[in-house]
Design an enzyme around this catalytic site. Sequence first.
Site, PDB file in Angstrom:
ATOM      1  N   TYR A 106      -3.693  -0.970   9.840  1.00 37.81           N
ATOM      2  CA  TYR A 106      -3.469  -1.078   8.391  1.00 37.81           C
ATOM      3  C   TYR A 106      -2.048  -0.621   8.041  1.00 37.81           C
ATOM      4  O   TYR A 106      -1.324  -1.302   7.319  1.00 37.81           O
ATOM      5  CB  TYR A 106      -4.519  -0.238   7.651  1.00 37.81           C
TER       6      TYR A 106
ATOM      7  N   SER B  87       0.854  -1.194   0.000  1.00 32.12           N
ATOM      8  CA  SER B  87       0.000   0.000   0.000  1.00 32.12           C
ATOM      9  C   SER B  87       0.890   1.245   0.000  1.00 32.12           C
ATOM     10  O   SER B  87       2.092   1.151   0.292  1.00 32.12           O
ATOM     11  CB  SER B  87      -0.862  -0.019   1.271  1.00 32.12           C
TER      12      SER B  87
END
Length: 252
Positions: free
Chosen positions: A157, A144
């Site tokens: 996350y 990410s």
Amino acid sequence: MAISFDLKGKTAIVTGCSTGLGQGICLGMAEAGARVVGVDYVAAPETAKMIADLGGEFTGIEANLLSIDPIQGILDQTLAKYGSVDILVNNAGIIRREDSINFSEKDWDDVMNINIKTVFFFCQAVGKQFMKQGNGGKIINIASMLSFQGGIRVPSYTASKSAVMGLTRLLACEWAKDNINVNAIAPGYMNTNNTEALRKDPERSAAILGRIPADRWGLPADVAGPAVFLASSASDYVNGYTLAVDGGWLAR
Ligand code: NAD
């Protein structure tokens, strides 16, 4: 030409295949000729139909990857049907949004379990199989922008995706000598369920879009080509790298 992006005769396991980026990656793999084993905790009829329409081969397996328990069974089913596995894409992932000051243990554990623990043990199971087969293999983990940046309100996350980038490097260092390529793709801001909350918030949505040089949110199809490249022999000397597919976000 010696360079080949052809995946004919290869078998690819792709997790999180029912929608979003995983669906885009499944289609890319199938278009390049691979047989696709798609894993998800819900059925994936849309992905199955899209691949059938291409004339490709798809097997769906329903499994909940919040736990590592299903991994060996998924591998066994793949081997029973296709005889070998050549490519693993660890795409399934979740996000939970809350201020760090109020973040719950459950939101920490759920995200860490699927986004990094399952990713490691899936790599381990498939890595063992690659070594047994003796022809190398390709692993692609989905990282990410928050492997590179901090973000806000998504502490588990960011922790998990930063770990995905580190783990990708470590496994590449251990397994490159066995002709196993371990790399990652770091998608930018993509139009999928994962970013629905951001896209619905007019202020955050405008701020994000205004910072993307390509001037649009990414689409599932945007990750298909990079995934095929990292799954093919064209990338045989690419090891431990996290490739941003971000419309220029990190270049800004
Ligand atoms: P998505 O929510 O659209 O898709 C996630 C997929 O994972 C779905 O198919 C879902 O059913 C599956 N899944 C969720 N929980 C599961 C479970 N417990 N067991 C099995 N499967 C499960 O999101 P997406 O944007 O397509 O995300 C795919 C990957 O890309 C994730 O790892 C995500 O973190 C990452 N990513 C997304 C973006 C983005 O902007 N959308 C950016 C960077 C990274």
